[in-house]
Design an enzyme around this catalytic site. Structure first.
Site, short mmCIF file in Angstrom:
data_model
loop_
_atom_site.label_atom_id
_atom_site.label_comp_id
_atom_site.label_asym_id
_atom_site.label_seq_id
_atom_site.Cartn_x
_atom_site.Cartn_y
_atom_site.Cartn_z
N SER A 261 0.43 -1.41 -0.03
CA SER A 261 -0.03 -0.31 -0.03
C SER A 261 0.80 1.48 0.07
O SER A 261 2.59 1.19 -0.07
CB SER A 261 -0.44 0.33 1.36
OG SER A 261 0.30 -0.06 2.88
N LYS A 262 0.62 2.18 -0.06
CA LYS A 262 0.94 3.83 -0.20
C LYS A 262 1.72 4.06 1.36
O LYS A 262 2.53 4.76 1.27
CB LYS A 262 0.03 4.96 -0.96
CG LYS A 262 0.77 6.50 -0.37
CD LYS A 262 -0.45 6.70 -1.34
CE LYS A 262 -0.63 8.40 -0.30
NZ LYS A 262 0.94 8.75 0.28
N ARG A 263 1.16 3.25 2.29
CA ARG A 263 1.38 3.37 3.79
C ARG A 263 2.19 2.96 4.01
O ARG A 263 3.30 3.13 4.32
CB ARG A 263 0.47 3.68 4.56
CG ARG A 263 0.04 4.34 5.30
CD ARG A 263 -1.06 3.88 6.55
NE ARG A 263 -2.10 3.23 6.38
CZ ARG A 263 -2.77 2.92 6.56
NH1 ARG A 263 -2.90 1.91 7.86
NH2 ARG A 263 -4.09 3.00 6.09
N ASP A 266 5.40 5.25 2.26
CA ASP A 266 5.84 6.14 3.00
C ASP A 266 6.47 5.88 4.22
O ASP A 266 7.82 6.76 4.22
CB ASP A 266 4.63 6.63 4.16
CG ASP A 266 3.40 7.36 2.84
OD1 ASP A 266 4.03 7.13 1.44
OD2 ASP A 266 2.04 7.69 2.55
#
Ligand code: GLU
Length: 504
Positions: A261-263, A266
């Site tokens: 995921s994008k998380r 990050d």
């Protein structure tokens, strides 16, 4: 055999995720490996989820990756338009057609009514599903009398078209990657095919377009596998031959469990999108591979190997080589774990394959302050690329070529500088840099330093280390004579003096 035609059919609901790029790439590779055609179709029937700029983003991202469509909204083609929102006139006829079969019916239930039923079920600890067990009790053409339906239609009551899922049928499905499996229709619900504004939903528009556009193979993400039963039945309802299907497994988190995921990006510091994306509503910028310094060739090579192993476990392949080697049967059934280190490894490899001139072009296209003549920049690139993962590393790790050090690393200073060092370097500078007007090359400088150390009966470290500290500010960088040649006598002498003054 019919011509192989494969489409990538993203919805413009945001930036393309790594998984989307991989789907597009495999679509492309398979089509091209079979001498077929690759089509880009924008599936924008869901206006509520439409994101401004997403379509342009998708086109630009594919272009950057070198995944060129033979037909697309921008390019056109024999089955244009390639944007579903512009194909309404095509869908209307098919809505009429399916309503004449026993595979569809119209339903008048409002969303408020359905919400109320859902809440009722929930209160009982149940989950409501509009399916063959409930449809006979709801407001639709199967449950109401003909007269009631007619009156509702005369009164222009809004309605949707739903798929009439057959009762208790075992569907034998086949997927190129996953093989054969079966699904009982009692586990599937009556999906809306056409919304009350007359626009088809994803499921209906998707199969109509795949049929109209003569798509032979549907290669897409595994999140669509649960729709395969419905899609197969839709082909049956329309009396069309279905394409072949292949559902790609997920790209997994670096730890190996769960969807990337994008998380995760990050958290671990890597992009999950090909290009930077600015959310038009929040203004938030999501980082892209392009802007993070990845070369497109390295990026697609990395993406291609997330779920496919070419013959002989080859790792470095150009798009052409991948096209020659690609085999859908060799695509893995299991999820592919993303690795930031591997992504960086690919970039490093591709940087090594670039010529100094190509890297210079790339660096010039960035916002780095490269205030040196090309001839020097090329030499710096040559010396620094070996250690570079990203083009900007060449500049950042070689910053001392552009600016004299203003401070000296503490640990390095302790190690490299003692009471005698200033005298040694002063003498060294005098003995090797005093030839007026003449610059030496690295080899000559190396010999001179060597001779100097020998004459003074000093170990090379006693000379080289402080010299490096004076020139670089720390004990890093390529060979000292190489640095000296590039800086030139005058600059070397200034930096030695600066260091001597600093350590006084
Ligand atoms: N529009 C769907 C998506 O956004 C396409 C699914 C398919 O390829 O059938 O993923």
């Amino acid at each position: 055999m019919e011509k192989v035609r494969v489409r990538f059919a993203p919805s413009p609901t945001g930036p393309l995720h790594l998984g989307g790029v991989r789907t597009a790439l495999y679509d492309y590779l398979f089509a091209k490996s079979q001498g077929g055609e690759f089509v880009l179709r924008i599936e924008d029937t869901d206006t509520a989820r439409y994101v401004e700029g997403a379509e342009e983003y998708i086109e630009e991202a594919l272009e950057w990756c070198g995944i060129t469509a033979d037909e697309s909204p921008k390019k056109g083609g024999k089955f244009a338009p390639y944007r579903q929102s512009e194909r309404r006139h095509i869908y209307d006829g098919y809505t009429e057609q399916i309503l004449k079969t026993d595979y569809a019916y119209i339903a008048f239930d409002t969303s408020e009514e359905l919400d109320a039923i859902r809440a009722e079920y929930e209160a009982r600890g149940d989950v409501f599903s509009y399916d063959n067990k409930t449809r006979n009790r709801l407001r639709n053409s199967l449950a109401l009398s003909e007269e009631e339906v007619e009156t509702l239609l005369l009164n222009k009551t809004p309605y949707v078209v739903r798929f009439k899922m057959p009762v208790d049928r075992t569907l034998n499905l086949e997927d190129i990657i996953r093989g054969k499996f079966s699904v009982n229709t009692n586990t599937l619900d009556d999906k809306v095919l056409v919304k009350n504004d007359g626009m088809p939903t994803y499921h209906f528009a998707n199969i109509i377009d795949d049929h109209e556009m003569k798509i032979s193979h549907v290669i897409r993400g595994e999140e669509w596998l649960p729709s395969l039963g419905l899609h197969t039945l839709l082909y049956e309802a329309m009396d069309w031959e279905a394409p072949q299907f292949a559902h790609l497994s997920l790209i997994l988190k670096p730890e190996g469990k769960g969807k990337l995921s994008k998380r995760d990006g990050d958290k671990f510091g890597f992009p999950v999108f090909p290009l930077n994306f600015t959310d038009p509503v929040t203004g938030n910028v999501s980082k892209g591979y392009r802007e993070s310094g990845y070369l497109p060739e390295a990026f697609i090579n990395m993406v291609a190997l997330l779920g496919w192993s070419p013959a002989d476990d080859k790792e470095i392949l150009s798009l052409d080589e991948m096209t020659k080697e690609f085999d859908l049967n060799k695509v893995h059934k299991a999820g592919a774990r993303f690795s930031k280190e591997k992504a960086e490894w690919f970039n490093h490899q591709y940087i090594q394959m670039k010529s100094d001139e190509e890297l210079l072009e790339i660096l010039k296209g960035s916002d780095l302050n490269l205030a040196l003549p090309d001839e020097k920049l090329l030499k710096i690139i040559h010396l620094m690329k070996e250690r570079a993962t990203f083009p900007k590393d060449i500049y950042e790790n070689g910053k001392f070529f552009f600016e004299a050090p203003t401070s000296y690393d503490e640990k390095a200073s302790k190690k490299a500088w003692n009471d005698e060092t200033s005298d040694i370097l002063k003498e060294l500078a005098l003995s090797i840099l005093n030839i007026e007007g003449k610059e030496d090359n690295a080899e000559t400088l190396k010999q001179k330093i060597h001779d100097f150390a020998e004459k003074k009966a000093l170990g090379m470290g006693k000379v080289m280390m402080p010299l490096r500290l004076a020139l670089v500010g720390e004990l890093k960088g390529p060979d000292v004579p190489d640095i000296m040649e590039l800086l030139g006598n005058a600059e070397v002498s200034t930096r030695i003096n600066n260091a001597i003054n600093n350590f006084k």
